[in-house]
Design an enzyme around this catalytic site. Structure first.
Site, PDB file in Angstrom:
ATOM      1  N   SER A  83      -0.612  20.399 -14.550  1.00  0.00           N
ATOM      2  CA  SER A  83      -0.538  21.196 -13.346  1.00  0.00           C
ATOM      3  C   SER A  83      -0.253  20.384 -12.086  1.00  0.00           C
ATOM      4  CB  SER A  83      -1.851  21.961 -13.159  1.00  0.00           C
ATOM      5  OG  SER A  83      -2.924  21.073 -12.939  1.00  0.00           O
TER       6      SER A  83
ATOM      7  N   SER B 171      -3.486  17.446 -17.051  1.00  0.00           N
ATOM      8  CA  SER B 171      -2.721  17.701 -15.827  1.00  0.00           C
ATOM      9  C   SER B 171      -2.447  16.508 -14.932  1.00  0.00           C
ATOM     10  CB  SER B 171      -3.416  18.767 -14.992  1.00  0.00           C
ATOM     11  OG  SER B 171      -3.120  20.026 -15.516  1.00  0.00           O
TER      12      SER B 171
ATOM     13  N   LYS C 273      -3.487  16.917  -3.826  1.00  0.00           N
ATOM     14  CA  LYS C 273      -3.225  18.145  -4.591  1.00  0.00           C
ATOM     15  C   LYS C 273      -3.886  19.332  -3.894  1.00  0.00           C
ATOM     16  CE  LYS C 273      -3.632  19.878  -9.401  1.00  0.00           C
ATOM     17  NZ  LYS C 273      -4.112  19.582 -10.775  1.00  0.00           N
TER      18      LYS C 273
HETATM   19  N1  GLN Z   1      -1.941  22.477 -19.323  1.00  0.00           N
HETATM   20  C1  GLN Z   1      -3.334  22.673 -19.501  1.00  0.00           C
HETATM   21  C2  GLN Z   1      -3.718  24.085 -19.148  1.00  0.00           C
HETATM   22  O1  GLN Z   1      -2.867  24.821 -18.842  1.00  0.00           O
HETATM   23  C3  GLN Z   1      -4.131  21.663 -18.731  1.00  0.00           C
HETATM   24  C4  GLN Z   1      -4.231  21.962 -17.290  1.00  0.00           C
HETATM   25  C5  GLN Z   1      -5.037  20.964 -16.550  1.00  0.00           C
HETATM   26  O2  GLN Z   1      -5.310  19.861 -17.030  1.00  0.00           O
HETATM   27  N2  GLN Z   1      -5.459  21.370 -15.378  1.00  0.00           N
HETATM   28  O3  GLN Z   1      -4.834  24.459 -19.187  1.00  0.00           O
END
Ligand code: GLN
EC number: 6.3.5.7
Length: 495
Positions: free
Chosen positions: A158, A182, A78
């Protein structure tokens, strides 16, 4: 062997050790798959030279009989992980041109275990989002489609690039990070496995920080066995991260017996949300029956503070983010705005941050700054911290009462269409995290396992939440669920 890129980590590992293939051949198969998958926009920085060099070194180690556990296995990383000399942008314009001088502990450990990095994977900017649409590279695309409809779907976020790449066989596995879901949500959206370990299991050193009390790295893989293999390589104590746990890392793969007789599985009543699609409800019920049939005891449980989890998360995460992102000032890293005659340092900060951060990141910085401001600190941030303690206590209470793991849906829906969740209403997007954020707030391990397809042919996932530090036991329950669900579907190739 053909289609080497479609192998699991375990299959490729075993083939390498039997001399049936080479790491160079595996790596070349993945690089070719990546070249043919531009439409998925999953890999955003490709590193074929590094990959082939590491693959050759891995083949030499395999030949000499001194191969570490992931020797020669090609994976994606990532873009949130700092990788030495390789662009590491967190999918943000503000880190344009940033090539770290150092390697994150997790990606270093994977390299030490012999894994071969193919490149960096798309994601939401600074890991803020649930659809990969906040990325400065443009969104990654889900390899799955609804029936015969060719509308492009989100791979989730994400870690959307990681999810798309693993599901489309561009790499054997990938790293993800999970602050509020995410790893687990994108894994569910593309029909793969993703585990967020206990907070403190994986070092956060060298991973671009979003919300430091919630962030954890973890593997995104084609099945549960692979998750066990890769998690072991990623975990371990790191003196460079003060929250990293000094605990032995077990051989997680050896714990996959599939025997869950006598385990107590909790079904939390508060996760039965109003308006939840029937298919999700049905899948949850089926998963419950599968675990019962495998010999587990099913128990209804209550996690009474669940309804406060999303608002609590969306105070704490932006608060920490606003502080973490203060370092992007145009001086130390990446992008700096062009300045006009007479501009001073304040204009430099303002213009750089206005140009460098996308809208969602700006929204989080503003929300975070607001909830931490002197007049509102107690009303928002401090209150959220107190509620977080109550959410954690809900879990402690059920574990103390003998529950071994908790089964819930992973997401409130299957993958949605790109552009379908309007930017105009960010709360719609935040609702995606309803089943996952509690786990981060409580610091627990959670795994998402693909368990079925919806009527439109899209994958759906179930989540298992475990006791702290008991990832091995959790993965074994996930393994039993995986075997019972028998999810083998793959997306049809259109890209
Ligand atoms: N969707 C969540 C956010 O926007 C979680 C993101 C994540 O786990 N990095 O914060």
């Amino acid at each position: 062997m053909s289609d080497l890129n479609t192998l699991t980590l375990a299959q490729a590992r075993d083939a390498l050790r039997k001399g049936e293939t080479t790491s160079v051949a595996l790596t070349e198969a993945c690089l070719a798959a990546i070249e043919g998958a531009g439409a998925l926009n999953a890999f955003v920085h490709k590193t074929p030279e590094i990959a082939l060099e590491r693959a050759k070194a891995a083949d030499a180690r395999l030949q000499s009989g001194d191969a570490p556990k992931m020797c020669g296995l090609p994976i994606g990383i990532k873009d949130l992980f700092c990788t030495k000399g390789v662009p590491s942008q967190a999918a943000s314009r503000i880190l344009e041109g940033f090539k770290p001088e150092y390697e994150s502990t997790v990606s270093q450990q994977l390299a030490d275990a012999g894994a071969v990095m193919l490149g960096k994977l798309n994601m939401d900017e600074f890991a803020m989002g649930s659809s990969n649409e906040t990325s400065c590279y443009g969104n990654a695309v889900n390899p799955w489609r609804r029936g015969n409809d060719d509308a492009a779907l989100t791979p989730g976020g994400s870690s959307g690039g990681s999810a798309a790449a693993v599901a489309a066989d561009l790499c054997l596995a990938a790293t993800g990070t999970d602050t509020g879901g995410s790893i687990r949500q994108p894994a569910a959206f593309v029909g793969i496995t993703g585990i967020k370990p206990t907070y403190g299991r994986c070092s956060r050193w060298g991973i671009v920080a979003f919300a430091s009390s919630l962030d954890q790295a973890g593997p995104m893989t084609k099945d549960v066995r692979d998750a066990a293999i890769m998690l072991e390589a990623m975990c371990g104590h790191d003196p460079k991260d003060s929250t990293s746990a000094d605990l032995a890392v077990p051989d997680f793969e050896a714990m996959l017996t599939g025997d869950i007789r006598g385990k107590v599985i909790g079904i939390p009543r508060e996760y039965r949300m109003d308006g939840m699609p029937e298919e999700i409800e049905a899948l949850w019920q089926q998963g419950t029956e599968m675990l019962r049939a495998a010999g587990a005891e099913i128990r209804d449980i209550s996690l009474p503070h669940t309804k406060y989890a999303l608002p609590t998360y969306y105070v704490i995460a932006p608060a920490e983010a606003s502080s973490n992102l203060a370092r992007y000032d145009g001086v130390r890293y990446g992008h700096r705005a062009k300045l006009a005659q007479g501009d001073g340092i304040t204009e430099m900060y303002e213009k750089t941050r206005a140009e460098g951060f996308g809208h969602e990141v700006q929204r989080r910085v503003m929300v975070g700054t607001y909830v931490l401001s002197a007049g509102f600190y107690d009303a928002y941030y401090n209150r959220a911290r107190k509620v977080r303690t109550l959410i954690k206590k809900d879990f402690e209470d059920v574990f103390a009462a003998g529950v071994d793991a908790i089964l819930t849906p992973a997401t409130p829906s299957a993958a949605f269409g790109l552009g379908e969740m309007a930017d105009a209403d960010p709360v719609q997007m935040y609702l995606n995290d309803v089943f996952t954020v509690t786990v981060n707030l409580a610091g627990l391990p959670g795994v998402s396992v693909p368990a079925g397809l919806d009527k439109q042919g899209l994958p759906l996932g179930l989540q298992l939440i475990g006791r702290p530090w008991e990832e091995g036991d959790l993965l074994n329950t996930a393994y039993a669920l995986e075997q019972a669900a028998g999810f083998l579907a793959k997306p049809g190739k259109w890209w």
